[in-house]
Design a protein around this motif. Structure first.
Motif, short mmCIF file in Angstrom:
data_model
loop_
_atom_site.label_atom_id
_atom_site.label_comp_id
_atom_site.label_asym_id
_atom_site.label_seq_id
_atom_site.Cartn_x
_atom_site.Cartn_y
_atom_site.Cartn_z
N LYS A 20 -60.08 37.74 10.66
CA LYS A 20 -60.88 37.58 10.38
C LYS A 20 -61.16 38.51 9.47
O LYS A 20 -60.50 39.46 8.94
CB LYS A 20 -62.13 38.00 12.00
CG LYS A 20 -61.99 37.09 13.09
CD LYS A 20 -62.85 37.83 14.14
CE LYS A 20 -62.52 36.98 15.12
NZ LYS A 20 -60.93 36.37 15.21
N LEU A 21 -62.18 38.62 8.39
CA LEU A 21 -62.72 39.51 7.03
C LEU A 21 -63.78 40.74 7.88
O LEU A 21 -64.51 40.01 8.06
CB LEU A 21 -62.90 38.64 6.11
CG LEU A 21 -63.24 39.63 4.66
CD1 LEU A 21 -61.81 39.60 4.26
CD2 LEU A 21 -64.26 38.68 3.71
N VAL A 22 -62.44 41.85 7.28
CA VAL A 22 -63.87 43.07 7.24
C VAL A 22 -63.36 43.12 6.04
O VAL A 22 -62.68 44.46 5.60
CB VAL A 22 -63.11 43.62 8.09
CG1 VAL A 22 -64.15 45.66 8.72
CG2 VAL A 22 -63.02 43.08 9.71
N THR A 23 -65.03 43.78 5.49
CA THR A 23 -65.29 44.51 4.09
C THR A 23 -65.52 45.84 4.28
O THR A 23 -66.83 45.74 5.16
CB THR A 23 -66.83 43.41 3.10
OG1 THR A 23 -66.35 41.74 3.46
CG2 THR A 23 -67.06 44.28 2.17
N PHE A 59 -58.47 43.35 5.73
CA PHE A 59 -59.91 43.93 5.13
C PHE A 59 -59.65 43.90 3.91
O PHE A 59 -58.87 43.51 2.52
CB PHE A 59 -59.16 45.17 5.75
CG PHE A 59 -59.33 45.86 7.21
CD1 PHE A 59 -60.12 46.62 7.51
CD2 PHE A 59 -58.06 45.22 7.83
CE1 PHE A 59 -60.16 46.80 9.21
CE2 PHE A 59 -58.24 45.54 9.04
CZ PHE A 59 -59.53 46.10 9.74
N GLU A 60 -61.19 43.25 3.48
CA GLU A 60 -61.48 43.77 1.95
C GLU A 60 -61.98 45.15 1.80
O GLU A 60 -62.89 45.40 2.36
CB GLU A 60 -62.45 42.55 1.79
CG GLU A 60 -62.60 42.21 0.25
CD GLU A 60 -63.02 41.45 -0.73
OE1 GLU A 60 -62.84 40.51 -1.12
OE2 GLU A 60 -64.37 40.86 0.13
N ILE A 61 -61.37 45.71 0.90
CA ILE A 61 -61.26 46.99 0.61
C ILE A 61 -62.26 46.92 -1.20
O ILE A 61 -61.62 46.64 -1.99
CB ILE A 61 -60.50 48.28 -0.09
CG1 ILE A 61 -60.38 48.36 1.65
CG2 ILE A 61 -60.92 49.13 0.27
CD1 ILE A 61 -60.26 48.07 2.94
N GLU A 62 -63.53 47.81 -1.05
CA GLU A 62 -64.76 47.26 -2.69
C GLU A 62 -64.40 49.22 -3.13
O GLU A 62 -64.71 49.52 -2.44
CB GLU A 62 -66.44 47.10 -1.87
CG GLU A 62 -66.87 47.06 -3.06
CD GLU A 62 -67.97 46.29 -2.79
OE1 GLU A 62 -68.75 46.24 -4.15
OE2 GLU A 62 -68.57 46.60 -1.74
N ASN A 63 -64.32 48.84 -4.00
CA ASN A 63 -65.09 50.21 -5.36
C ASN A 63 -65.57 50.09 -5.21
O ASN A 63 -66.08 49.53 -6.68
CB ASN A 63 -63.62 50.53 -5.72
CG ASN A 63 -63.51 52.09 -6.35
OD1 ASN A 63 -64.56 52.88 -7.02
ND2 ASN A 63 -62.35 51.81 -7.31
N LYS A 64 -66.32 50.51 -4.78
CA LYS A 64 -68.22 51.07 -5.23
C LYS A 64 -68.83 51.85 -6.40
O LYS A 64 -69.19 53.09 -5.76
CB LYS A 64 -69.36 50.88 -4.55
CG LYS A 64 -70.05 49.42 -4.13
CD LYS A 64 -70.36 49.99 -2.82
CE LYS A 64 -71.89 49.35 -3.14
NZ LYS A 64 -72.53 48.68 -1.61
N ASN A 65 -68.46 51.64 -7.85
CA ASN A 65 -68.63 53.20 -8.80
C ASN A 65 -68.19 54.20 -7.93
O ASN A 65 -68.56 55.54 -8.41
CB ASN A 65 -70.04 52.70 -9.09
CG ASN A 65 -69.92 53.34 -10.22
OD1 ASN A 65 -69.28 53.20 -11.26
ND2 ASN A 65 -71.26 53.82 -10.33
N VAL A 66 -66.48 54.57 -8.40
CA VAL A 66 -66.10 55.58 -7.35
C VAL A 66 -65.98 56.55 -8.93
O VAL A 66 -66.29 57.95 -9.17
CB VAL A 66 -65.22 55.63 -6.53
CG1 VAL A 66 -64.64 57.24 -6.20
CG2 VAL A 66 -65.28 55.34 -5.26
#
Length: 116
Positions: free
Chosen positions: A23-26, A48-55
């Motif tokens: 299963k995908l966990v974002t 796990f999908e890790i998103e870098n949100k404008n860090v």
């Protein structure tokens, strides 16, 4: 068709269908924090999908069982995640217990992940 070959094919198909699909966990990181906090999941396999949100710099992902230092196998495979991009871990198997996730590069607090 040989009966043994037919049984072999049937068993191979059964095993292929029996394997659980991960299963995908974002999880999204902003400056100094993850947006998703204190997760609860069922035991099983995950990506796990890790998103870098404008860090503004690279981020990472560190997942380990509470009280242990070693990361969960496959969870460190997202590598460095550049600004405004996403990366996935390898498939991670989680068993019942308490885990902790954080980012060592974008100093975040330790967040709790409970696996039931």
């Amino acid at each position: 068709f040989n009966l043994v070959a037919l049984l072999f094919i049937a068993m191979t198909l059964l095993l292929a269908y029996a394997q659980e699909k991960p299963k995908l966990v974002t999880l999204s990181q902003t400056k100094g924090k993850f947006e998703q906090k204190d997760l609860k999941l069922a035991a099983g396999t995950y990506v796990f999908e890790i998103e870098n949100k404008n860090v503004g710099k690279d981020v990472g992902f560190y997942l380990h069982k509470k009280g242990e230092e070693a990361s969960v196998t496959g969870s460190d495979k997202a590598g460095l995640i550049p600004n405004n991009q996403k990366r996935k871990t390898e498939t991670v198997t989680l068993t019942k217990g308490e885990y902790v996730y954080s980012c060592p590069l974008n100093p975040t607090k330790d967040y709790t992940l409970i696996v039931e």
